[in-house]
Design a protein around this motif. Structure first.
Motif, mmCIF file in Angstrom:
data_model
loop_
_atom_site.group_PDB
_atom_site.id
_atom_site.type_symbol
_atom_site.label_atom_id
_atom_site.label_comp_id
_atom_site.label_asym_id
_atom_site.label_seq_id
_atom_site.Cartn_x
_atom_site.Cartn_y
_atom_site.Cartn_z
ATOM 1 N N ILE A 121 24.953 19.777 58.575
ATOM 2 C CA ILE A 121 24.622 18.636 57.854
ATOM 3 C C ILE A 121 25.877 17.917 57.276
ATOM 4 O O ILE A 121 26.512 18.892 56.658
ATOM 5 N N LYS A 122 26.256 16.796 57.547
ATOM 6 C CA LYS A 122 27.542 16.382 57.086
ATOM 7 C C LYS A 122 27.493 15.404 55.894
ATOM 8 O O LYS A 122 28.729 15.121 55.282
ATOM 9 N N THR A 123 26.537 14.766 55.781
ATOM 10 C CA THR A 123 26.216 14.001 54.466
ATOM 11 C C THR A 123 25.158 14.196 53.535
ATOM 12 O O THR A 123 24.161 15.009 53.816
ATOM 13 N N ARG A 124 25.162 13.871 52.573
ATOM 14 C CA ARG A 124 23.971 14.061 51.314
ATOM 15 C C ARG A 124 22.557 13.401 51.988
ATOM 16 O O ARG A 124 21.482 13.864 51.598
ATOM 17 N N PHE A 125 22.929 12.392 52.593
ATOM 18 C CA PHE A 125 21.477 11.431 53.147
ATOM 19 C C PHE A 125 20.812 12.478 54.238
ATOM 20 O O PHE A 125 19.563 12.568 54.257
ATOM 21 N N ALA A 126 21.644 13.141 55.115
ATOM 22 C CA ALA A 126 21.210 14.004 56.038
ATOM 23 C C ALA A 126 20.496 15.190 55.383
ATOM 24 O O ALA A 126 19.281 15.632 55.742
ATOM 25 N N PHE A 162 13.113 16.020 52.995
ATOM 26 C CA PHE A 162 11.774 15.237 52.912
ATOM 27 C C PHE A 162 10.990 15.657 54.130
ATOM 28 O O PHE A 162 9.816 15.785 53.912
ATOM 29 N N ILE A 163 11.416 15.892 55.413
ATOM 30 C CA ILE A 163 10.672 16.369 56.387
ATOM 31 C C ILE A 163 10.087 17.623 56.195
ATOM 32 O O ILE A 163 8.764 17.687 56.450
ATOM 33 N N ALA A 164 10.669 18.396 55.651
ATOM 34 C CA ALA A 164 10.192 19.885 55.323
ATOM 35 C C ALA A 164 9.284 19.780 54.136
ATOM 36 O O ALA A 164 8.113 20.482 54.258
ATOM 37 N N GLY A 165 9.348 18.878 53.343
ATOM 38 C CA GLY A 165 8.436 18.745 52.403
ATOM 39 C C GLY A 165 7.188 18.196 52.819
ATOM 40 O O GLY A 165 5.936 18.619 52.401
ATOM 41 N N LEU A 166 7.267 17.207 53.701
ATOM 42 C CA LEU A 166 5.952 16.396 54.364
ATOM 43 C C LEU A 166 5.201 17.799 55.155
ATOM 44 O O LEU A 166 3.944 17.626 55.106
ATOM 45 N N ILE A 167 6.013 18.531 56.069
ATOM 46 C CA ILE A 167 5.237 19.784 56.521
ATOM 47 C C ILE A 167 4.389 20.568 55.659
ATOM 48 O O ILE A 167 3.424 20.840 55.868
ATOM 49 N N ILE A 168 5.132 21.088 54.483
ATOM 50 C CA ILE A 168 4.428 21.762 53.531
ATOM 51 C C ILE A 168 3.235 21.106 52.807
ATOM 52 O O ILE A 168 2.293 21.776 52.878
#
Length: 268
Positions: free
Chosen positions: A16-21, A27-33
């Motif tokens: 993970i090179k940026t804060r955006f990544a 966000f994706i992990a949160g959607l899964i949960i």
């Protein structure tokens, strides 16, 4: 850096090179949960009846986001040399394990519109996607360490599992011959006796299938004690492997020094 290469690094690489990544993966992990929690509450009839529309549109929004993510993964995968062909490379990627899991994250919502079948249970596969998306810096190294240990100790683990399987078959067979005449409806066959064997070796002991003869009880006691040791084998192998790997990583860290000119890490 091209847009496609940037998209590849955003969705496919562990670093993970940026804060955006970092935020995208959170966000994706949160959607899964959220998706898994919604499935759990949908099984409560009162809640499902009252908030049916809410659950539907929530799932619709989640599936739209997952679909866009899937297409972006498919579009950018050609950045990998083995998937470089614009057509066959993408088709090859589509049949990889994690790509199929990504697809299963979408299909449970789409298929019921064409076939009358409840596929909500398939949403549980979205939890597997956390192995991909939760590569959030501090978690990536521990996961890599565990993966390395499992790879190095795979032969030992397979041997331990073979011993457990052998013990399960022998114990279930012995109990069948000891108890079948007394409990013909319980120990109907050796395959049926495997349920008792699993309960006993794992020391769960549900109590739905128990020996009643003296010989059966003695055999059950011996098998229970053997089961404690047998199931400790894989755990011991993995724990010892983790200790060895962490010691190895610690030694590698000590062996690194920094160049006084460029501040790069160099081995002694």
């Amino acid at each position: 850096m091209t847009k496609r290469h940037y998209t590849y690094e955003l969705f496919h690489t562990a670093e993970i090179k940026t804060r955006f990544a970092h935020n995208v993966r959170l966000f994706i992990a949160g959607l899964i949960i959220v998706s898994i929690i919604s499935v759990m509450f949908e099984t409560v009839e009162e809640i499902h009846a009252q908030y049916h529309d809410f659950f539907y549109w929530l799932e619709f929004g989640i599936v739209c986001i997952f679909s866009i993510e899937y297409l972006l993964r498919l579009w950018s995968i050609v950045e990998v040399p083995k998937y470089h062909h614009p057509v066959w490379g993408r088709i090859k990627y589509m049949f990889t394990f994690m790509a199929l899991i990504d697809l299963l994250a979408i299909l449970p919502f789409c298929i019921p519109h064409f076939v009358e079948f409840d596929l909500r249970f398939l949403r549980g596969f979205r939890l597997v996607r956390l192995l991909r998306v939760v590569k959030l810096g501090q978690y990536s190294m521990p996961l890599k360490t565990i993966s390395t240990v499992l790879h190095k100790k795979k032969h030992d683990i397979v041997t331990a599992l073979f011993i457990i399987l052998l013990l399960l078959i022998i114990s279930s067979s012995a109990m069948y011959f000891l108890e079948h005449e007394v409990q013909p409806k319980v120990f109907t066959s050796i395959p049926a006796s495997l349920w008792w064997g699993i309960n006993t070796l794992t020391t769960i002991g549900y109590g739905d299938v128990v020996p009643v003869t003296i010989a059966g009880k003695i055999c059950s006691a011996i098998i229970s004690m053997l089961g404690i040791g047998a199931f400790a084998l894989p755990s011991g192998i993995i724990v010892s492997g983790l200790i060895e790997e962490m010691h190895h990583q610690k030694e590698q860290t000590k062996a690194l020094v920094y160049c006084p000119y460029c501040n790069e890490k160099l081995p002694h």
